[in-house]
Scaffold this active site. Structure first.
Site, PDB file in Angstrom:
ATOM      1  N   ASP A 268      38.766  -2.816   2.386  1.00 41.07           N
ATOM      2  CA  ASP A 268      37.818  -1.863   2.962  1.00 41.07           C
ATOM      3  C   ASP A 268      37.605  -0.641   2.062  1.00 41.07           C
ATOM      4  O   ASP A 268      38.481  -0.274   1.250  1.00 41.07           O
ATOM      5  CB  ASP A 268      38.319  -1.374   4.324  1.00 41.07           C
ATOM      6  CG  ASP A 268      38.102  -2.416   5.411  1.00 41.07           C
ATOM      7  OD1 ASP A 268      37.725  -3.560   5.076  1.00 41.07           O
ATOM      8  OD2 ASP A 268      38.325  -2.079   6.595  1.00 41.07           O
TER       9      ASP A 268
ATOM     10  N   HIS B 297      43.119  -2.212   1.527  1.00 35.69           N
ATOM     11  CA  HIS B 297      42.143  -1.236   1.056  1.00 35.69           C
ATOM     12  C   HIS B 297      42.149  -1.195  -0.468  1.00 35.69           C
ATOM     13  O   HIS B 297      43.219  -1.234  -1.090  1.00 35.69           O
ATOM     14  CB  HIS B 297      42.460   0.162   1.599  1.00 35.69           C
ATOM     15  CG  HIS B 297      42.392   0.259   3.097  1.00 35.69           C
ATOM     16  ND1 HIS B 297      43.433  -0.159   3.909  1.00 35.69           N
ATOM     17  CD2 HIS B 297      41.413   0.704   3.927  1.00 35.69           C
ATOM     18  CE1 HIS B 297      43.102   0.035   5.174  1.00 35.69           C
ATOM     19  NE2 HIS B 297      41.883   0.565   5.216  1.00 35.69           N
TER      20      HIS B 297
END
Length: 732
Positions: free
Chosen positions: A99, A251
């Site tokens: 992300d 991430h």
């Protein structure tokens, strides 16, 4: 750089209609440049989440309106076409999802590890990061990974309207299209979690997202790598139990991700040895690819968007560098002015200071006059009160308002009138030089008033045989209006403080046209006053430096001049000054490579003049542009403090300058307003001058309207006895 000029006499040939047609263009070009820069800054702020950013996060809410099959279902939620369903990843299949990227530092490292271990993943990218680093998204697609939408600015969509949600999706999609030439049907909401965390606030958003044709992908295994718990802990949390399939959340942006990269490099081979496959989402589900190639107008719109963002980032980067340069120049100039002006004041005010033997020889005062009927009598009468022996030569440059007749009618001793056809101020001064009887020559404007001691103070530096010219202390006489007060501050702080500094540095750039003195023996070898530029005073000063003469400043040689009283007149005057200064710098550019005593001006003076009078003022608007940006979009408090700090520095310099010039401080009350309004006008004038210079445009002399209201302190000069008409013959 083409720098050309026309004499002011040619202005009479320009019809009023043509001037009206030119007026909008001179305003339009600078305004367009400033608007374009502001637009680039706004675009950069939008892409960097400084504009329209919403960092609110919705607290947990009830989930009684969320279907049970969603709460108990898999992490892939499909609400397209009115459906309500979910999917799970098959056993021994892992879908790694990353992300908040792409990040220029960590995303390439993640991609390198994935490539090393022949693994695929899904990257949920934000539009803002994709717009800034499109090459990374293209690499993702080229290497077989899938990309999904993660909104443009990363807001919590449960707070947003449907219009804002559509905007976030479309802008995110536009950025991906511009970067990789594809559209995606995958979406992950910011701040999402497991399917069973869906609540009454997020579920309507998920349904709406599905109606727009997107599949919502959450996760069921969270590595919590954003907490930086350590490599071992990240691996433990990312590993599913019992060989089950999972969508793993990681991430590749949002901070330091070195633990994520290290964990990934161990996690992939360890689970591959245990029979897991690392696929993108559609591979794991055995579904058609989520990426669709884009062509035609949509593709070009995406590419244009990415190009604009790249340009905005590049231009803003240049602006930031320019701001740093401007700050350095402004602070450096302030420091130099404060230090060197103090040195100058202490030096010339010492009791034993002397330029040399007192100068008592008579002086010729040249007064070029073009339609100065309202001012010329005050000017001439102020000269008649001079404490130094003078002759006055009024050169009427083709006036049509009876200027010459007014002077002749005064019948004053030692005052001569020389008439000529309109040829411009340089020609008028040269005509006066040809008629002058003395070697020391004072030049002034037809709207200027001298104090009784001005001429005496102005010529004393000629006691030093090395001095070829002297700059006097020009004062604004009509300072009672707001625009006059602003110019008064500028004259005292910007001009006279500068002249003290340049005197110490021995590179005075300009003898003011309102009050200056010259040796005729210094002027004749350089051809007198030149009409090559619109700033003949700057031009001749630079020429004198190049001929090895010293140019100094006489602080007590005060002259009171009438400053422009309207914005239009001020614009015309400063436009001519700015453009003429550029012309003079360009004309004397060879001074940079000259050697010997004359080379000092080229090594020190010309760079200083270029930096402080042309470059720094041109870049100075950046301070106000960033101020405006910071006030609107933040950080507002830091911006205000920074601006007040700059204003405080300017106030200190202004107060010091007023103290040196023995001026009352009351006019400094208008300093903050001057910085907000007056400076902006000067910025646009200078920008217009640059545009004129770079495009080779022509600029006419423009006559300013005078009122004749300026008098020397102490009131008007007494009228002299009128002489007989036989004594009032004009000189041919």
């Amino acid at each position: 750089m083409a720098l050309r000029t026309r004499r002011h006499g040619a202005a009479t040939g320009a019809p009023d209609g043509s001037r009206r047609r030119r007026l909008p263009m001179r305003l339009l070009l600078p305004v367009l440049v400033l608007v374009a820069l502001m637009a680039m800054l706004m675009l950069r702020g939008y892409v960097h989440n400084e504009i329209l950013a919403d960092h609110r996060i919705q607290p947990e809410a009830a989930s009684d309106r969320v279907p049970e099959k969603i709460l108990d279902g898999g992490p892939v939620i499909d609400t397209r076409g009115g459906r309500t369903g979910s999917l799970r990843v098959p056993d021994h299949r892992l879908v790694l999802t990353f992300d908040d990227g792409p990040d220029p530092t960590w995303t390439p490292k993640v991609l390198d590890v994935l490539k090393k271990h022949h693994a695929h993943a899904v990257f949920f990218v934000t539009g803002s990061m994709t717009s800034r680093y499109p090459e990374l998204v293209k690499r993702m697609v080229d290497e077989g990974h899938e990309v999904g939408l993660h909104t443009f600015n990363h807001p919590d969509l449960s707070y947003q309207s449907k219009k804002r949600i559509d905007w976030e999706l479309s802008q995110n999609q536009l950025a991906i299209t511009g970067a990789a030439g594809v559209r995606t049907s995958l979406f992950r909401p910011p701040y999402s979690s497991f399917a069973d965390a869906m609540d009454n606030k997020s579920w309507p958003v998920t349904e709406y997202i599905g109606s727009r044709g997107y599949i919502t992908v959450v996760n069921n295994t969270d590595s919590e790598d954003w907490k930086k718990p350590g490599v071992d802990e990240i691996i433990r949390r990312a590993t599913p139990h019992g060989g089950k399939g999972a969508i793993v959340l990681m991430h590749d942006s949002g901070g330091d991700r070195h633990q994520t990269v290290q964990a990934l490099d161990r996690f992939l081979p360890e689970l591959q040895e245990r029979g897991y496959r690392f696929d993108n989402l559609t591979e794991a589900l055995g579904a058609p690819s989520a990426l669709t190639p884009v062509a035609g107008a949509d593709l070009w719109k995406g590419k244009a968007w990415v190009l604009l963002v790249r340009a905005a980032d590049d231009i803003t980067g240049v602006l930031v560098v320019g701001l740093a340069v401007t700050g350095t120049l402004v602070i450096g100039r302030f420091v130099l002015m404060l230090l060197l002006s103090g040195v100058h004041a202490r030096r010339v005010r010492r009791k034993n200071f002397s330029w040399g033997p007192p100068v008592t020889e008579p002086v010729s005062v040249l007064v070029p006059a073009y339609n100065e009927a309202k001012c010329i009598e005050n000017t001439v009468r102020s000269l008649m009160a001079s404490e130094h022996p003078i002759e006055v030569i009024v050169v009427d440059d083709g006036s049509t308002d009876g200027t010459a007749r007014i002077v002749e009618a005064m019948g004053l001793p030692n005052v001569r009138v020389v008439r000529q056809l309109n040829a411009g101020k340089p020609a008028a001064l040269n005509r006066g030089l040809a008629n002058a009887r003395h070697d020391l020559v004072v030049m002034m404007d037809g709207d200027t008033v001298f104090e009784p001691a001005t001429v005496r103070e102005l010529v004393q530096p000629f006691g030093d045989p090395r001095v070829g010219a002297v700059a006097g202390n020009a004062k604004v006489g009509n300072r009672d209006s707001l625009i006059g007060a602003w110019q008064h501050i500028e004259y005292v702080m910007g001009f006279n403080l500068d002249r003290r500094m340049y005197d110490i540095l021995r590179c005075m750039p300009t003898i003011p046209g309102a009050v200056g003195a010259f040796r005729r023996s210094a002027l004749e070898p350089i051809g007198g006053m030149s009409d090559d530029t619109l700033a003949e005073d700057t031009d001749v000063t630079m020429a004198l430096h190049r001929n090895g003469w010293r140019v100094v400043y006489a602080e007590n040689a005060r002259a009171w001049t009438e400053a422009p009283e309207s914005v239009q007149q001020l614009w015309s005057q400063r436009y001519r000054w700015s453009y003429g200064t550029m012309q003079a710098i360009w004309k004397h550019r060879r001074a940079l490579v000259e050697r010997g005593p004359s080379g000092r001006f080229g090594r020190v003076g010309l760079p200083f003049v270029s930096l402080f009078m042309v470059v720094a003022p041109l870049l100075a608007p950046l301070i106000d542009v960033f101020l405006l940006y910071g006030l609107i979009f933040g950080p507002t408090q830091k911006t205000v403090v920074a601006w007040l700090g700059v204003l405080a520095i300017q106030a200190v310099c202004a107060a010091y300058a007023f103290r040196l010039d023995r001026e009352r401080m009351t006019h400094l009350i208008s300093l903050p307003l001057q910085q907000i309004l007056y400076r902006q006008l000067m910025y646009v004038v200078l920008l217009q001058s640059w545009i004129t210079a770079l495009t080779g445009g022509r600029l006419r002399w423009q006559k300013l309207r005078r009122t004749g209201a300026v008098e020397a302190p102490g009131g008007p000069v007494p009228r002299q006895r009128t002489r007989s008409s036989s004594d009032r013959r004009p000189v041919a």
